[in-house]
Write a protein that holds these residues in place. Structure first.
Motif, PDB file in Angstrom:
ATOM      1  N   ARG A  37       0.833  -1.210   0.000  1.00  0.00           N
ATOM      2  CA  ARG A  37       0.000   0.000   0.000  1.00  0.00           C
ATOM      3  C   ARG A  37       0.864   1.255   0.000  1.00  0.00           C
ATOM      4  NH1 ARG A  37      -5.574  -0.398   2.951  1.00  0.00           N
ATOM      5  NH2 ARG A  37      -6.175  -2.499   2.412  1.00  0.00           N
ATOM      6  N   ARG A  38       1.910   1.249   0.798  1.00  0.00           N
ATOM      7  CA  ARG A  38       2.785   2.431   0.877  1.00  0.00           C
ATOM      8  C   ARG A  38       3.480   2.712  -0.446  1.00  0.00           C
ATOM      9  NH1 ARG A  38       5.943   1.592   6.602  1.00  0.00           N
ATOM     10  NH2 ARG A  38       4.301   2.400   7.954  1.00  0.00           N
ATOM     11  N   THR A  39       4.069   1.678  -1.045  1.00  0.00           N
ATOM     12  CA  THR A  39       4.800   1.896  -2.292  1.00  0.00           C
ATOM     13  C   THR A  39       3.864   2.246  -3.442  1.00  0.00           C
ATOM     14  OG1 THR A  39       4.816  -0.489  -2.724  1.00  0.00           O
ATOM     15  CG2 THR A  39       6.772   0.456  -1.675  1.00  0.00           C
ATOM     16  N   ALA A  40       2.677   1.654  -3.472  1.00  0.00           N
ATOM     17  CA  ALA A  40       1.724   1.974  -4.542  1.00  0.00           C
ATOM     18  C   ALA A  40       1.322   3.440  -4.475  1.00  0.00           C
ATOM     19  CB  ALA A  40       0.487   1.092  -4.453  1.00  0.00           C
ATOM     20  N   TYR A  41       1.134   3.952  -3.265  1.00  0.00           N
ATOM     21  CA  TYR A  41       0.755   5.356  -3.132  1.00  0.00           C
ATOM     22  C   TYR A  41       1.948   6.278  -3.399  1.00  0.00           C
ATOM     23  CZ  TYR A  41      -1.465   9.589  -1.556  1.00  0.00           C
ATOM     24  OH  TYR A  41      -1.978  10.853  -1.522  1.00  0.00           O
ATOM     25  N   VAL A  48      -4.537   1.264  -2.644  1.00  0.00           N
ATOM     26  CA  VAL A  48      -4.806  -0.166  -2.764  1.00  0.00           C
ATOM     27  C   VAL A  48      -5.810  -0.530  -1.682  1.00  0.00           C
ATOM     28  CG1 VAL A  48      -3.793  -2.466  -2.679  1.00  0.00           C
ATOM     29  CG2 VAL A  48      -2.490  -0.578  -3.643  1.00  0.00           C
ATOM     30  N   ARG A  49      -6.841  -1.245  -2.053  1.00  0.00           N
ATOM     31  CA  ARG A  49      -7.913  -1.621  -1.129  1.00  0.00           C
ATOM     32  C   ARG A  49      -7.835  -3.111  -0.796  1.00  0.00           C
ATOM     33  NH1 ARG A  49      -9.683   3.120   0.555  1.00  0.00           N
ATOM     34  NH2 ARG A  49     -10.322   4.501  -1.103  1.00  0.00           N
ATOM     35  N   TYR A  50      -8.687  -3.498   0.142  1.00  0.00           N
ATOM     36  CA  TYR A  50      -8.730  -4.885   0.590  1.00  0.00           C
ATOM     37  C   TYR A  50      -9.041  -5.847  -0.555  1.00  0.00           C
ATOM     38  CZ  TYR A  50     -10.890  -9.147   2.269  1.00  0.00           C
ATOM     39  OH  TYR A  50     -11.234 -10.460   2.426  1.00  0.00           O
ATOM     40  N   GLY A  51      -9.992  -5.512  -1.395  1.00  0.00           N
ATOM     41  CA  GLY A  51     -10.402  -6.407  -2.478  1.00  0.00           C
ATOM     42  C   GLY A  51      -9.261  -6.748  -3.420  1.00  0.00           C
ATOM     43  N   GLU A  52      -8.435  -5.765  -3.736  1.00  0.00           N
ATOM     44  CA  GLU A  52      -7.302  -5.998  -4.631  1.00  0.00           C
ATOM     45  C   GLU A  52      -6.268  -6.900  -3.967  1.00  0.00           C
ATOM     46  OE1 GLU A  52      -5.950  -2.065  -5.529  1.00  0.00           O
ATOM     47  OE2 GLU A  52      -7.969  -1.432  -6.064  1.00  0.00           O
ATOM     48  N   GLN A  53      -5.996  -6.634  -2.681  1.00  0.00           N
ATOM     49  CA  GLN A  53      -5.002  -7.451  -1.995  1.00  0.00           C
ATOM     50  C   GLN A  53      -5.523  -8.862  -1.746  1.00  0.00           C
ATOM     51  OE1 GLN A  53      -3.932  -4.920   1.365  1.00  0.00           O
ATOM     52  NE2 GLN A  53      -1.997  -4.491   0.323  1.00  0.00           N
ATOM     53  N   SER A  54      -6.801  -8.997  -1.500  1.00  0.00           N
ATOM     54  CA  SER A  54      -7.377 -10.321  -1.300  1.00  0.00           C
ATOM     55  C   SER A  54      -7.318 -11.136  -2.595  1.00  0.00           C
ATOM     56  CB  SER A  54      -8.814 -10.201  -0.817  1.00  0.00           C
ATOM     57  OG  SER A  54      -9.372 -11.465  -0.599  1.00  0.00           O
ATOM     58  N   ALA A  55      -7.507 -10.474  -3.723  1.00  0.00           N
ATOM     59  CA  ALA A  55      -7.414 -11.170  -5.010  1.00  0.00           C
ATOM     60  C   ALA A  55      -5.980 -11.635  -5.276  1.00  0.00           C
ATOM     61  CB  ALA A  55      -7.891 -10.253  -6.135  1.00  0.00           C
ATOM     62  N   GLU A  56      -4.998 -10.880  -4.827  1.00  0.00           N
ATOM     63  CA  GLU A  56      -3.601 -11.270  -5.013  1.00  0.00           C
ATOM     64  C   GLU A  56      -3.185 -12.396  -4.071  1.00  0.00           C
ATOM     65  OE1 GLU A  56      -1.216  -7.817  -4.514  1.00  0.00           O
ATOM     66  OE2 GLU A  56      -2.096  -6.783  -6.218  1.00  0.00           O
ATOM     67  N   LEU A  57      -3.949 -12.598  -3.021  1.00  0.00           N
ATOM     68  CA  LEU A  57      -3.613 -13.602  -2.021  1.00  0.00           C
ATOM     69  C   LEU A  57      -3.549 -15.006  -2.629  1.00  0.00           C
ATOM     70  CD1 LEU A  57      -2.984 -14.021   0.958  1.00  0.00           C
ATOM     71  CD2 LEU A  57      -5.432 -14.151   1.388  1.00  0.00           C
ATOM     72  N   LYS A  58      -4.372 -15.275  -3.607  1.00  0.00           N
ATOM     73  CA  LYS A  58      -4.364 -16.588  -4.271  1.00  0.00           C
ATOM     74  C   LYS A  58      -3.002 -16.857  -4.906  1.00  0.00           C
ATOM     75  CE  LYS A  58      -6.758 -19.113  -7.911  1.00  0.00           C
ATOM     76  NZ  LYS A  58      -7.798 -19.048  -8.938  1.00  0.00           N
ATOM     77  N   HIS A  59      -2.440 -15.843  -5.543  1.00  0.00           N
ATOM     78  CA  HIS A  59      -1.131 -16.003  -6.192  1.00  0.00           C
ATOM     79  C   HIS A  59      -0.007 -16.083  -5.162  1.00  0.00           C
ATOM     80  CE1 HIS A  59      -3.163 -15.337  -9.946  1.00  0.00           C
ATOM     81  NE2 HIS A  59      -3.622 -14.170  -9.514  1.00  0.00           N
ATOM     82  N   ILE A  60      -0.129 -15.334  -4.098  1.00  0.00           N
ATOM     83  CA  ILE A  60       0.876 -15.373  -3.030  1.00  0.00           C
ATOM     84  C   ILE A  60       0.935 -16.764  -2.421  1.00  0.00           C
ATOM     85  CG2 ILE A  60       1.432 -14.516  -0.719  1.00  0.00           C
ATOM     86  CD1 ILE A  60       0.198 -11.813  -1.629  1.00  0.00           C
ATOM     87  N   ARG A  61      -0.228 -17.343  -2.173  1.00  0.00           N
ATOM     88  CA  ARG A  61      -0.283 -18.681  -1.588  1.00  0.00           C
ATOM     89  C   ARG A  61       0.276 -19.735  -2.544  1.00  0.00           C
ATOM     90  NH1 ARG A  61      -3.719 -19.990   2.514  1.00  0.00           N
ATOM     91  NH2 ARG A  61      -4.455 -21.831   1.418  1.00  0.00           N
ATOM     92  N   ALA A  62       0.042 -19.577  -3.820  1.00  0.00           N
ATOM     93  CA  ALA A  62       0.553 -20.544  -4.799  1.00  0.00           C
ATOM     94  C   ALA A  62       2.072 -20.463  -4.910  1.00  0.00           C
ATOM     95  CB  ALA A  62      -0.086 -20.296  -6.157  1.00  0.00           C
ATOM     96  N   ASP A  63       2.612 -19.260  -4.827  1.00  0.00           N
ATOM     97  CA  ASP A  63       4.057 -19.078  -4.946  1.00  0.00           C
ATOM     98  C   ASP A  63       4.808 -19.535  -3.702  1.00  0.00           C
ATOM     99  OD1 ASP A  63       3.693 -18.052  -7.466  1.00  0.00           O
ATOM    100  OD2 ASP A  63       3.813 -15.945  -6.820  1.00  0.00           O
ATOM    101  N   ASP A  64       4.172 -19.492  -2.542  1.00  0.00           N
ATOM    102  CA  ASP A  64       4.813 -19.827  -1.275  1.00  0.00           C
ATOM    103  C   ASP A  64       4.000 -20.913  -0.567  1.00  0.00           C
ATOM    104  OD1 ASP A  64       6.533 -19.769   0.881  1.00  0.00           O
ATOM    105  OD2 ASP A  64       5.638 -17.984   1.775  1.00  0.00           O
ATOM    106  N   ALA A  65       3.970 -22.102  -1.166  1.00  0.00           N
ATOM    107  CA  ALA A  65       3.132 -23.182  -0.628  1.00  0.00           C
ATOM    108  C   ALA A  65       3.592 -23.649   0.751  1.00  0.00           C
ATOM    109  CB  ALA A  65       3.128 -24.363  -1.587  1.00  0.00           C
ATOM    110  N   GLY A  66       4.885 -23.629   1.008  1.00  0.00           N
ATOM    111  CA  GLY A  66       5.398 -24.062   2.305  1.00  0.00           C
ATOM    112  C   GLY A  66       5.247 -23.016   3.386  1.00  0.00           C
ATOM    113  N   GLY A  67       5.035 -21.769   3.006  1.00  0.00           N
ATOM    114  CA  GLY A  67       4.910 -20.687   3.982  1.00  0.00           C
ATOM    115  C   GLY A  67       3.467 -20.237   4.097  1.00  0.00           C
ATOM    116  N   GLN A  68       3.088 -19.273   3.255  1.00  0.00           N
ATOM    117  CA  GLN A  68       1.737 -18.709   3.318  1.00  0.00           C
ATOM    118  C   GLN A  68       0.676 -19.719   2.910  1.00  0.00           C
ATOM    119  OE1 GLN A  68       0.887 -15.859   4.621  1.00  0.00           O
ATOM    120  NE2 GLN A  68       2.953 -15.103   4.916  1.00  0.00           N
TER     121      GLN A  68
END
Length: 96
Positions: A37-41, A48-68
């Motif tokens: 949010r800070r860097t985007a602004y 950046v709102r919650y909906g956008e970050q929540s949509a990105e969460l799917k990709h974050i979880r796929a990229d970091d299966a052992g972590g997130q």
């Protein structure tokens, strides 16, 4: 009359380690979303709102299966909602 119950959590050492790992991963997610949010602004002047970050969460979880990816999706969404709520409360206080 309202009744309240107090439960004492006594996790085993294995459970305590899992809880600590969960807390660490959620802290990392919160801080990464805050930095996003800070860097985007700062760079584009875009909020950046919650909906956008929540949509990105799917990709974050796929990229970091052992972590997130090992934690529940809904708990991670709750972490992002908590960040969004903190942002809204801050800017509401600034406005007043």
């Amino acid at each position: 009359m309202r009744r309240s119950f107090k439960f004492l959590l006594r996790p085993t050492s294995k459970q305590a380690a899992a809880l600590a790992a969960c807390l660490e991963d959620h802290r990392t997610l919160y801080n990464a979303a805050l930095e996003h949010r800070r860097t985007a602004y700062a760079t584009a002047g875009v909020s950046v709102r919650y909906g956008e970050q929540s949509a990105e969460l799917k990709h974050i979880r796929a990229d970091d299966a052992g972590g997130q990816g090992r934690w529940s999706f809904s708990s991670q969404q709750a972490t992002l909602r908590r960040l969004d709520k903190a942002f809204r409360a801050f800017f509401d206080r600034v406005r007043t």
